[in-house]
Design a protein around this motif. Sequence first.
Motif, mmCIF file in Angstrom:
data_model
loop_
_atom_site.group_PDB
_atom_site.id
_atom_site.type_symbol
_atom_site.label_atom_id
_atom_site.label_comp_id
_atom_site.label_asym_id
_atom_site.label_seq_id
_atom_site.Cartn_x
_atom_site.Cartn_y
_atom_site.Cartn_z
ATOM 1 N N ARG A 1 -60.461 26.965 -8.803
ATOM 2 C CA ARG A 1 -59.118 27.021 -7.975
ATOM 3 C C ARG A 1 -58.749 28.467 -7.478
ATOM 4 N N SER A 2 -59.070 29.385 -8.299
ATOM 5 C CA SER A 2 -58.677 30.663 -7.822
ATOM 6 C C SER A 2 -59.488 31.318 -6.900
ATOM 7 N N LEU B 1 -54.258 35.309 -10.145
ATOM 8 C CA LEU B 1 -54.013 34.724 -8.693
ATOM 9 C C LEU B 1 -53.061 35.994 -7.729
ATOM 10 N N LYS B 2 -53.446 37.411 -7.952
ATOM 11 C CA LYS B 2 -52.497 38.226 -7.396
ATOM 12 C C LYS B 2 -53.813 38.807 -6.456
ATOM 13 N N THR C 1 -56.079 31.888 1.209
ATOM 14 C CA THR C 1 -55.289 32.959 1.587
ATOM 15 C C THR C 1 -55.575 33.788 2.611
ATOM 16 N N PRO D 1 -58.584 37.548 -10.270
ATOM 17 C CA PRO D 1 -58.778 36.211 -10.052
ATOM 18 C C PRO D 1 -57.974 35.412 -11.487
ATOM 19 N N TYR E 1 -58.658 41.786 -5.897
ATOM 20 C CA TYR E 1 -58.099 40.517 -6.036
ATOM 21 C C TYR E 1 -58.350 40.262 -7.532
ATOM 22 N N TRP F 1 -58.325 29.457 -3.629
ATOM 23 C CA TRP F 1 -56.970 30.259 -3.398
ATOM 24 C C TRP F 1 -57.306 31.588 -2.516
#
Length: 161
Positions: A51-52, A155-156, A59, A152, A150, A55
């Motif tokens: 999912r990371s 999520l930033k 993004t 992971p 990133y 994402w």
Amino acid sequence: GRLHYATIGSCIHDIFAIYQKGNHDANRQKAINIIGGYGVPLARHVDALLRSAEWLHDTLQSKFPQQSGDKTERELPFMMTLPDDTTLRGEMDLLWHYTDATGKHCILVDYKSFQGVDLNEHTKSHYAQLSAYVSALKDAGIDVTHTRIYYPTHLKIHELQ
């Protein structure tokens, strides 16, 4: 301790390297195999890691949409001789190529599986390595518009100024 985090970091890098958008079953199987190969306790996190990766992809795609001819390069080997004759070796984790009205561009993304809290300080500590990557890409005629780190597990995405 330290070695364990390094191993987990390598494992996460490898999972991100195999990730292909829209290919969930294959991604999951490959990720499970990678985790097994490293022998790290991440199996219960496999879906969160995928999912990371998704994402990050979503993004980037929403901010810097890729056209059909644009490619995504992963784990690109890097070698450069510095002015003091030392050799800098590394791997560029992700080059996200995109095209907009002004032409072809690229974003360099580096993954860091940093466990600490102060991401800003951590981001700054990698500035030298990433600016070397950027100069090499620019020398090769690639227009690097952004450099991102990133995280992971957080999520930033941090942009290097």
